[in-house]
Design a protein around this motif. Structure first.
Motif, short mmCIF file in Angstrom:
data_model
loop_
_atom_site.label_atom_id
_atom_site.label_comp_id
_atom_site.label_asym_id
_atom_site.label_seq_id
_atom_site.Cartn_x
_atom_site.Cartn_y
_atom_site.Cartn_z
N PHE A 1 -4.02 2.33 -5.31
CA PHE A 1 -2.85 2.34 -4.45
C PHE A 1 -3.07 1.61 -3.13
CE2 PHE A 1 -1.99 6.43 -6.80
CZ PHE A 1 -1.00 5.89 -7.60
N THR B 1 0.85 -1.18 0.00
CA THR B 1 0.00 0.00 0.00
C THR B 1 0.89 1.23 0.00
OG1 THR B 1 -1.71 -1.16 1.22
CG2 THR B 1 -1.76 1.24 1.29
N LYS B 2 0.54 2.23 -0.82
CA LYS B 2 1.31 3.48 -0.84
C LYS B 2 1.22 4.15 0.53
CE LYS B 2 2.70 4.63 -5.11
NZ LYS B 2 4.02 5.11 -5.44
N SER B 3 2.36 4.53 1.07
CA SER B 3 2.39 5.15 2.39
C SER B 3 1.66 6.49 2.41
CB SER B 3 3.83 5.36 2.84
OG SER B 3 4.46 4.12 3.03
#
Length: 67
Positions: free
Chosen positions: A61, A6-8
């Motif tokens: 994302f 997962t995109k931070s």
């Protein structure tokens, strides 16, 4: 297969509602608030639900989001 990440940035800025919609903070509330109209600041309180076209990008994302 390895796990997908997962995109931070996305997990810090967005979260899902119970029905699977994407909730986000309203923009333009950080600085120089004296130059902005009171109505704009009032309407930017709290959070908002993203439109479907933008929510699709965000959900891309978040591979493990239950949407």
């Amino acid at each position: 297969m390895p796990k997908m990440k997962t995109k931070s940035a996305v997990k810090k800025r967005f979260r899902l509602t119970g029905s699977g919609k994407v909730r986000a903070n309203v923009a333009h509330k950080r600085h120089m608030l004296t130059a902005k109209p009171q109505q704009m600041k009032r309407q930017a309180r709290g959070t908002m639900i993203l439109k479907d076209c933008d929510a699709g990008i965000v959900l891309g994302f978040m591979p493990y989001a239950k949407a």
